[in-house]
Structures are given as structure tokens and as C-alpha cells.
Design a protein around this motif. Structure first.
Motif, PDB file in Angstrom:
ATOM      1  N   ARG A 139      -6.043   8.000  -5.651  1.00 41.34           N
ATOM      2  CA  ARG A 139      -4.372   7.542  -5.566  1.00 41.34           C
ATOM      3  C   ARG A 139      -4.340   5.521  -5.672  1.00 41.34           C
ATOM      4  N   VAL A 140      -3.562   5.325  -5.698  1.00 40.38           N
ATOM      5  CA  VAL A 140      -3.810   3.252  -5.747  1.00 40.38           C
ATOM      6  C   VAL A 140      -2.767   3.353  -3.838  1.00 40.38           C
ATOM      7  N   CYS A 141      -2.385   3.978  -3.716  1.00 39.17           N
ATOM      8  CA  CYS A 141      -1.819   3.401  -1.672  1.00 39.17           C
ATOM      9  C   CYS A 141      -3.484   4.043  -0.946  1.00 39.17           C
ATOM     10  N   LEU A 142      -3.573   5.087  -1.634  1.00 42.24           N
ATOM     11  CA  LEU A 142      -5.677   5.451  -0.562  1.00 42.24           C
ATOM     12  C   LEU A 142      -5.787   3.690  -0.946  1.00 42.24           C
ATOM     13  N   ASP A 143      -6.294   3.677  -1.867  1.00 44.67           N
ATOM     14  CA  ASP A 143      -7.072   2.147  -2.188  1.00 44.67           C
ATOM     15  C   ASP A 143      -6.978   1.034  -1.398  1.00 44.67           C
ATOM     16  N   LEU A 144      -5.388   1.417  -1.250  1.00 43.61           N
ATOM     17  CA  LEU A 144      -5.032  -0.211  -0.192  1.00 43.61           C
ATOM     18  C   LEU A 144      -5.107   0.040   1.165  1.00 43.61           C
ATOM     19  N   LEU A 145      -4.900   1.171   1.286  1.00 39.64           N
ATOM     20  CA  LEU A 145      -5.803   1.771   2.435  1.00 39.64           C
ATOM     21  C   LEU A 145      -7.005   1.313   2.905  1.00 39.64           C
ATOM     22  N   GLY A 146      -7.896   1.162   1.606  1.00 38.62           N
ATOM     23  CA  GLY A 146      -9.184   1.493   2.080  1.00 38.62           C
ATOM     24  C   GLY A 146      -9.738  -0.099   2.200  1.00 38.62           C
ATOM     25  N   THR A 147      -8.920  -1.094   1.810  1.00 40.49           N
ATOM     26  CA  THR A 147      -9.435  -2.665   2.057  1.00 40.49           C
ATOM     27  C   THR A 147      -9.381  -2.599   3.418  1.00 40.49           C
TER      28      THR A 147
ATOM     29  N   ARG B 184      -0.822  -6.119   3.130  1.00 38.31           N
ATOM     30  CA  ARG B 184      -0.909  -5.889   4.526  1.00 38.31           C
ATOM     31  C   ARG B 184       0.156  -4.815   5.722  1.00 38.31           C
ATOM     32  N   GLU B 185       1.877  -5.564   5.122  1.00 38.15           N
ATOM     33  CA  GLU B 185       2.392  -4.723   6.078  1.00 38.15           C
ATOM     34  C   GLU B 185       2.723  -3.712   5.597  1.00 38.15           C
ATOM     35  N   LEU B 186       2.670  -3.957   4.322  1.00 43.00           N
ATOM     36  CA  LEU B 186       2.457  -2.333   3.699  1.00 43.00           C
ATOM     37  C   LEU B 186       1.688  -0.979   3.863  1.00 43.00           C
ATOM     38  N   ARG B 187       0.326  -2.098   3.794  1.00 38.03           N
ATOM     39  CA  ARG B 187      -0.779  -0.483   4.201  1.00 38.03           C
ATOM     40  C   ARG B 187      -0.352  -0.119   5.483  1.00 38.03           C
ATOM     41  N   GLY B 188      -0.216  -0.586   6.310  1.00 39.13           N
ATOM     42  CA  GLY B 188      -0.384  -0.177   7.676  1.00 39.13           C
ATOM     43  C   GLY B 188       0.824   0.756   8.029  1.00 39.13           C
ATOM     44  N   HIS B 189       1.773   0.419   6.874  1.00 32.42           N
ATOM     45  CA  HIS B 189       3.147   1.475   7.319  1.00 32.42           C
ATOM     46  C   HIS B 189       2.682   2.575   6.146  1.00 32.42           C
ATOM     47  N   VAL B 190       2.090   2.952   5.505  1.00 30.70           N
ATOM     48  CA  VAL B 190       0.869   3.618   3.994  1.00 30.70           C
ATOM     49  C   VAL B 190       0.717   4.724   5.220  1.00 30.70           C
TER      50      VAL B 190
END
Length: 197
Positions: free
Chosen positions: A18-26, A67-73
Motif C-alpha cells: 500500500r502507498v501509505c505503508l510505503d510512506l511509513l517505510g521511509t 513527514r507530518e502525514l506519515r506520523g499520523h498514518v
């Protein structure tokens, strides 16, 4: 290596499902979104924009917003049981508000070879790209089947999260080539040490 050239210490990964989980992986093994250039590479690699889409208008505010969205997700995904804490509520509110923004409008245009390729109707705004990621998070969090398939990697010191789409839902690692291989090597070394003892 030639003088003046550098190889990145790690590659961006897009294997979480998932794109949102790929963002978490950063965030692992260190901050991968360490500049606007890295963010633009991630945006392109994640498929948020068609290949070759210019992103020269991206700036430091984009980096802070992603980065802010990544933290919330991350807060929502890691505690999907729906904690009733104020922090969870703030994260949910932020993701929902971000998802409300219109996403980039795609167009089908003729390529030089006569085939159709995807382009965006206008240069993408940061808020529109964030909306794509936030909508993906909303879909993941509200789909009981997908949500039940979210796993955390069993690799040592690996906090990555992924959607397990393997047969039998028995996937253990974020990547068989990365954490899975490390586990196999460690197991082999333990066995070798036992036979020497």
C-alpha cells in the motif's frame, strides 16, 4: 566508484503493498525523506505521479507535510484497534481532512508511438499528492480484510509494516530478500556455532 559520485546508503522501497505503508517505510533504517530531492524520488517511485512529471515546484514545506502525514498514518496503522486516546483522534482527524482534498487529475495523451500514456492535467500540488496517500490510508483502515492482513516485520529491529497477500497469510518479513535473508544467515551461523561447540 568514480570521484564525485556517490551511491545512496539505501534504496527507497515500495514493497509494503500500500502507498501509505510505503510512506511509513521511509523511516527505516534511518530517515529516507532527508530532503526535497528524496521526497520527489519517493513520490515518483510510489506512482503518485506519472514518470517524468516535473516536480521542480516542490519545496521544504512539502517535506514537512509528508513527514507530518506519515506520523499520523503510523499512529493509526500501529494501533488499528481504535484507541480512544486524544492523540489517536487527532491523527484520525488529520488523515480524514487530508483525504478530502481533490487528487491530481490524470489525462490520457498520445505518446510519440501513438499509444496512450498518463499525464497530469496540471502540475501536482502538495495537498493533492498528500490526499492520494491519505485516501489510501482511509481505505486500508476501513477495509476489514485488508486491515486484517497488515503485519509487522518479524526481522530483528525492523519496524516495517506490510500487507500480507501471501498464500496462507504466512509471510513473516517485510522482504524475503532483506529481513528474510538476514534471518536465514543468522540461523545458519547459529547452527554452525553449535556444531563447532
Amino acid at each position: 566508484m568514480a570521484f564525485g559520485s556517490a551511491t545512496p546508503p539505501y534504496e527507497l522501497r515500495f514493497d509494503a503493498g500500500r502507498v501509505c505503508l510505503d510512506l511509513l517505510g521511509t523511516t527505516h533504517p534511518g530517515e529516507r525523506l532527508d530532503g526535497v530531492e528524496a521526497l520527489c524520488a519517493w513520490i515518483g517511485g510510489a506512482g503518485l505521479v506519472p514518470a517524468g512529471t516535473p516536480l521542480e515546484h516542490a519545496d521544504g514545506s512539502w517535506l514537512a507535510d509528508f513527514r507530518e502525514l506519515r506520523g499520523h498514518v503510523g499512529s493509526l496503522v500501529r494501533d488499528m484497534r481504535g484507541a480512544q486516546t486524544p492523540a489517536y483522534g487527532r491523527a484520525l482527524g488529520h488523515v480524514n481532512e487530508t483525504a478530502r482534498t481533490a487528487t491530481p487529475a490524470p489525462l490520457a495523451v498520445r505518446a510519440a508511438d501513438g499509444g496512450l500514456v498518463r499525464e497530469l492535467a496540471a502540475p501536482p500540488r502538495c495537498a493533492a499528492l498528500l490526499a492520494v496517500v491519505a485516501r489510501d490510508a482511509v481505505e486500508l483502515l476501513t477495509d476489514p480484510v485488508a486491515r486484517a492482513a497488515v503485519r509487522e516485520c518479524e526481522g530483528d529491529n525492523c519496524p516495517l509494516v506490510y500487507v500480507d497477500t501471501s498464500r496462507g497469510r504466512r509471510r513473516r518479513w517485510c522482504s524475503s530478500e532483506v529481513c528474510g535473508n538476514r534471518e536465514r544467515v543468522a540461523r545458519h551461523r547459529r547452527r554452525a556455532a553449535l556444531t563447532r561447540a
